[in-house]
Design a protein around this motif. Structure first.
Motif, PDB file in Angstrom:
ATOM      1  N   LEU A 212       0.845  -1.193   0.000  1.00  0.00           N
ATOM      2  CA  LEU A 212       0.000   0.000   0.000  1.00  0.00           C
ATOM      3  C   LEU A 212       0.880   1.242   0.000  1.00  0.00           C
ATOM      4  O   LEU A 212       2.098   1.161   0.225  1.00  0.00           O
ATOM      5  N   TYR A 213       0.260   2.386  -0.229  1.00  0.00           N
ATOM      6  CA  TYR A 213       1.002   3.648  -0.297  1.00  0.00           C
ATOM      7  C   TYR A 213       0.324   4.673   0.598  1.00  0.00           C
ATOM      8  O   TYR A 213      -0.908   4.724   0.692  1.00  0.00           O
ATOM      9  N   VAL A 214       1.159   5.511   1.258  1.00  0.00           N
ATOM     10  CA  VAL A 214       0.646   6.555   2.120  1.00  0.00           C
ATOM     11  C   VAL A 214       1.031   7.902   1.511  1.00  0.00           C
ATOM     12  O   VAL A 214       2.063   8.032   0.855  1.00  0.00           O
ATOM     13  N   HIS A 215       0.183   8.906   1.715  1.00  0.00           N
ATOM     14  CA  HIS A 215       0.395  10.200   1.079  1.00  0.00           C
ATOM     15  C   HIS A 215       1.699  10.859   1.537  1.00  0.00           C
ATOM     16  O   HIS A 215       2.052  10.815   2.728  1.00  0.00           O
ATOM     17  N   THR A 216       2.390  11.490   0.590  1.00  0.00           N
ATOM     18  CA  THR A 216       3.569  12.313   0.875  1.00  0.00           C
ATOM     19  C   THR A 216       3.231  13.754   0.568  1.00  0.00           C
ATOM     20  O   THR A 216       2.117  14.074   0.130  1.00  0.00           O
ATOM     21  N   ILE A 217       4.199  14.642   0.767  1.00  0.00           N
ATOM     22  CA  ILE A 217       3.972  16.063   0.478  1.00  0.00           C
ATOM     23  C   ILE A 217       3.662  16.257  -1.008  1.00  0.00           C
ATOM     24  O   ILE A 217       2.792  17.042  -1.392  1.00  0.00           O
TER      25      ILE A 217
END
Length: 995
Positions: A212-217
């Motif tokens: 899965l992926y988590v939000h970055t700037i």
């Protein structure tokens, strides 16, 4: 280039060189964040408090043109602020450990809800109804992250929290804290209701075998762009920070294990689920390590969870777990196999593997079970306590109080077990000298503490004792014991068995005397005295204990008995009975007095009457401590006996003054005013000062409801008390020839000393009698010429208003007496508002303004159901309100002064306006404006703040004055209701500050 560097470069390159078409405030906020924390590479993360600042600004409510509070608008400024908060969290890689330590539950809840919103999770949709596998990776990760936080918060809320020591009370700070507390409780309530859904969501996350992926700037910036500029990149599986499937399983397993473990306290079967999740976490950590991209697992805490689960979910296959002492002890406690439990503790005294806290917790649990009625556990408690004590001795810790309590009554069996534990807890061949010295000192102190010589011989003849103590040390110990008691004769050589030592006569006498001191059984006391007198006729056994005290008026009669045995028996029975009376052991006192009465009836009518008098006093004490305490009237027989005692005319009977004192107090407490006023014989009134005082008190209380003319007895009582409080003056010529005045404060010009009067009053419990005598002393206190602040009291008008000779009264003693009487009265009834007002007036008169406010407010609270009803006007008189105003003024609480000025029958605008002009106020100031109902004061406040340029405070005053219920055109009932509601809220707020 690393992912973090790419994020920074993308963020800075995508930012325009000129400000966008937004307000300068928004532009500067974003500029400050990016310049300080993203452009400059630094190992330090941005301050988490930025999240709080951004979200507070974004959620700040607005006020429309009609001064109505509106929810925060969904404009560009607020969206930018929320985005900045999300960027700070993204920079921290969404590490819940960091976020939970620094952010409160409401703030973190707001942040994660914003994450769900920006991740396009439909609002109002139950997460449990969504299939994670079908969602974009960042959306699925946002749902997992929110539900992980939900169950972690539930688990964290179950742990005890150390209370922070509060600072000085400030109403606005207290209100903010209370609001945050209520908000946190509401969020926790919702999270707990949805806990089952959160667990199902996380269980579903364990079935996902994909990254899965988590939000970055960078992804947050892309989402914030116009819809046409995104090109669908944020929906791609490669957008954001990658979290591997194994990392997700590791963190989710750990969090699920924690929630299952917490639920196991009410459902033991759930512990199996917790065990499965924790051991799965352990396997994943062994494979991948405990530190991940955006979380870290505390391996020590995980090990503790695994060990606890291993103990709580023991199974035949878990051989390794069964071998630990913890699991064995748990199994023994569960099955009731206490013999093996003691064996484990005994074996551990050599290995010392169990922590002292664990040992103490097991002992506490055993004590609790024993106190619940399981008498068979008393011996187990003793054995475990001995094991713990010997362990403490060897490790240099102090001996536990439980051991001292259990050894109050030592026996042969207890000493045998103690010596066995000591022998098995130390290996003399391998033990260090320090360890040997500790054990030797313990055994030596044990010998010195024992009274029974046979038990001392058991220890001193034991093999361990002989090996640990040298010959000279043993001789020194024997010398010490000889000094302690001259009758002890110890053998210096160790013997194999104490049964072989013949008991000498001195030893037997000492043991019998010891039993005589401890016994409260009259027939056992008689038997011991017969044995002692059979051994020796030289001793006076009534002298062996300094605790045996008999009043001198009785002692002279008892010691005149010629027969030594009878004299000792009568003296000891009476002394023990009086001691039992003093410690409120009335059952044994009655047995001892009854035996003594039976004995003296045979030969002494004088002592027979003495014992009847003492038994009457005992019956008074018994009734007052038992049925009388709950308001039940005494039996008529007891009242008749009390009257009979007061009227008794038997010559040459030794009498104790305390009996007459208690009898009069008894009659006053049970409202026998008719008898005291009309039926007491006149000679008794003339000879007994307590009867005279009781008669005057009873007559005054009888006349209180009558007309003001019938105050003759009140005047008589006044004169008697004034005489008691007067001092005798003597003149003495000094060496220089001048004459000096000497005051004798306890010289009796009255019927008794002031200390005796105070002691008598403290035996009274009837409210009317206490109020009467208290109002008399208050009036006497107010009569002095130099008094500044009068004290108010009920029925104060019945007393004379002047004293012919003021100089003769000791007003300092009167002031002390008033304070003592009020304190005593409040122990009888802490909710008597008149007594509370007196206490408040005393503090006011002595310049203790905070304490005075406390009692003024308490007086109002007790008679108005904590201000939910109107305080009666005879409690909050104008004088009381004015004193409360002065207290607040001297405490620099000027806004409170202005509000209290409204409570007066005629509003004191002058004082209120003067107080509001003060700028150095220690109260909450504008937070109190909602409690003002007088429009004139509110208008003055509006003018004052306008004059000072204080726009915010002026708006608060305008808002308060604009409330429709304060409109002057309203009916009088509406205005009174508005005033009453504000009075209630203000007084309750004041009570919270001063209680």
């Amino acid at each position: 280039m690393s992912a973090e560097a790419a994020d920074r470069e993308a963020a800075t390159s995508s930012r325009p060189c000129t400000p966008p078409q937004t307000s300068w405030f928004e532009f500067l906020l974003e500029e400050a964040l990016l310049e300080q924390h993203l452009q400059k590479p630094s190992p330090d993360p941005p301050p988490v408090q930025l999240i709080v600042q951004f979200l507070e600004q974004a959620s700040k409510p607005s006020v429309n043109e009609q001064n109505q509070v509106q929810p925060p608008p969904d404009n560009k400024r607020n969206r930018i602020l929320k985005l900045l908060a999300l960027k700070v969290a993204a920079h921290l890689k969404w590490d819940l450990d960091i976020l939970e330590k620094s952010l409160s539950v409401p703030v973190l809840n707001m942040l994660l809800n914003e994450l769900l919103c920006i991740s396009k999770v439909p609002p109002g949709t139950k997460h449990v109804d969504v299939e994670l596998a079908s969602l974009p990776p960042t959306t699925a990760m946002a749902i997992v992250l929110y539900n992980r936080w939900a169950i972690r918060t539930i688990v964290q809320s179950s742990f005890p929290v150390k209370q922070v020591k509060p600072g000085p009370p400030q109403l606005n700070v207290m209100n903010q804290m209370q609001q945050e507390k209520e908000l946190t409780e509401n969020i926790l309530k919702v999270l707990k209701e949805q806990a089952a859904d959160s667990i199902l969501v996380l269980e579903g996350a364990l079935q996902l075998n994909k990254d899965l992926y988590v939000h970055t700037i960078r992804t947050l910036d892309l989402l914030a762009m116009e819809p046409g500029m995104v090109n669908g990149e944020t929906e791609s599986s490669t957008a954001g920070l990658k979290i591997s499937a194994e990392e997700i399983q590791c963190q989710v397993c750990y969090d699920l294990g924690a929630i299952y473990f917490q639920q196991g306290s009410t459902n033991a079967a759930v512990h199996e689920n917790a065990k499965e999740k924790f051991f799965k976490t352990k396997e994943l950590i062994a494979k991948n390590g405990s530190s991940s991209v955006h979380f870290t697992i505390d391996e020590e805490r995980l090990a503790g969870y695994c060990q606890a689960c291993g103990v709580l979910t023991s199974s035949p296959d878990d051989a390794a777990q069964q071998e630990t002492p913890y699991s064995q002890i748990h199994s023994c406690m569960k099955s009731g196999n206490y013999q093996d439990l003691v064996k484990i503790f005994l074996e551990d005294n050599l290995t010392l593997s169990l922590p002292v806290q664990f040992r103490q917790s097991v002992l506490r649990e055993l004590f609790q079970k024993a106190q619940q009625g399981n008498d068979a556990l008393d011996e187990v408690c003793f054995k475990v306590c001995v094991c713990n004590t010997v362990c403490d001795v060897l490790q240099g810790r102090t001996i536990d109080i439980h051991f001292c309590q259990l050894f109050l009554k030592p026996s042969k069996e207890k000493i045998d077990f103690l010596l066995e534990v000591c022998s098995r807890s130390i290996n003399l061949e391998n033990a260090s000298e320090a360890l040997k010295r500790k054990m030797a000192a313990f055994l030596k102190n044990l010998c010195l503490g024992l009274e029974d010589l046979q038990l001392v011989f058991m220890i001193s003849s034991h093999e361990l004792f002989i090996k640990l103590l040298k010959d000279d040390e043993r001789k020194l110990l024997i010398d010490q014991m000889r000094k302690r008691s001259p009758r002890i004769n110890l053998c210096t050589k160790p013997v194999t068995s104490f049964y072989d030592i013949p008991a000498s006569a001195s030893v037997n006498i000492g043991q019998l005397e010891h039993q005589l001191i401890l016994s409260v059984d009259p027939w056992r006391i008689r038997q011991i005295l017969i044995e002692l007198h059979g051994m020796t006729s030289e001793r006076q056994f009534w002298t062996i204990s300094s605790k045996w005290e008999v009043p001198n008026v009785y002692g002279n009669v008892i010691l005149g008995i010629k027969d030594n045995l009878t004299r000792d028996l009568v003296y000891i029975l009476m002394a023990k009975g009086l001691h039992c009376c003093a410690i409120k052991d009335f059952v044994h006192a009655k047995q001892l007095f009854a035996a003594c009465l039976e004995l003296v009836t045979e030969f002494s009518p004088k002592l027979r009457q003495v014992m009847l008098n003492e038994m009457l006093l005992l019956d008074i004490y018994t009734h007052e401590a038992g049925a009388g305490a709950s308001g039940e009237r005494p039996p008529s027989d007891l009242i008749s006996r009390v009257r009979g005692y007061l009227e008794m005319r038997v010559p040459d009977i030794p009498l104790r003054q305390v009996i007459a004192e208690e009898c009069v107090a008894f009659l006053l407490n049970w409202c026998e005013n008719e008898y005291l006023t009309m039926q007491v014989p006149l000679p008794l009134v003339q000879t007994n000062p307590y009867v005279k005082l009781g008669q005057l008190l009873a007559a005054t209380c009888k006349e209180l409801p009558g007309p003001k003319e019938s105050r003759r007895t009140a005047k008589d009582l006044w004169e008697v008390v004034v005489q008691i409080c007067s001092v005798s003056n003597q003149h003495k010529r000094g060496n220089d020839g001048r004459v000096s005045l000497i005051k004798h404060r306890e010289s009796t010009l009255g019927i008794m000393y002031r200390s005796e009067l105070l002691s008598f009053i403290k035996k009274l419990r009837e409210p009317l009698v206490l109020t009467t005598i208290l109002s008399l002393f208050v009036k006497l206190h107010n009569v002095r010429e130099d008094i500044v602040n009068d004290i108010a009291a009920e029925h104060i008008s019945i007393w004379p208003s002047s004293i012919p000779n003021l100089q003769s009264v000791d007003f300092e003693a009167v002031a002390v007496t008033v304070k003592e009487l009020v304190s005593y009265a409040l122990t009888i009834n802490a909710n008597n508002h008149f007594w509370l007002i007196i206490q408040a007036d005393i503090y006011f008169a002595t310049n203790q303004y905070s304490a005075a406010l406390h009692y003024y407010l308490q007086a109002g609270a007790v008679c108005s159901d904590f201000f939910n009803k109107m305080v009666p006007p005879d409690v909050y008189t104008d004088q009381v309100i004015k004193r409360m105003i002065k207290c607040c003024s001297l405490l620099n609480c000027h806004t409170q002064v202005a509000i209290l000025c409204q409570f007066l029958r005629e509003v004191d605008y002058k004082t209120a306006f003067k107080a509001l002009q003060e700028q150095n106020s220690h109260d909450a100031m504008d937070s109190y404006y909602e409690y003002i109902w007088d429009v004139t004061i509110l208008e003055y406040l509006t003018y004052l703040h306008h004059k000072r340029g204080e726009t915010d405070k002026r708006q608060i005053a305008i808002k308060a004055i604009g409330q429709t219920e304060l409109n002057a055109s309203n009916p009088e009932e509406v205005l009174q209701l508005a005033a009453q509601r504000r009075k209630k809220k203000f007084l309750q707020a004041m009570a919270k500050l001063y209680f």
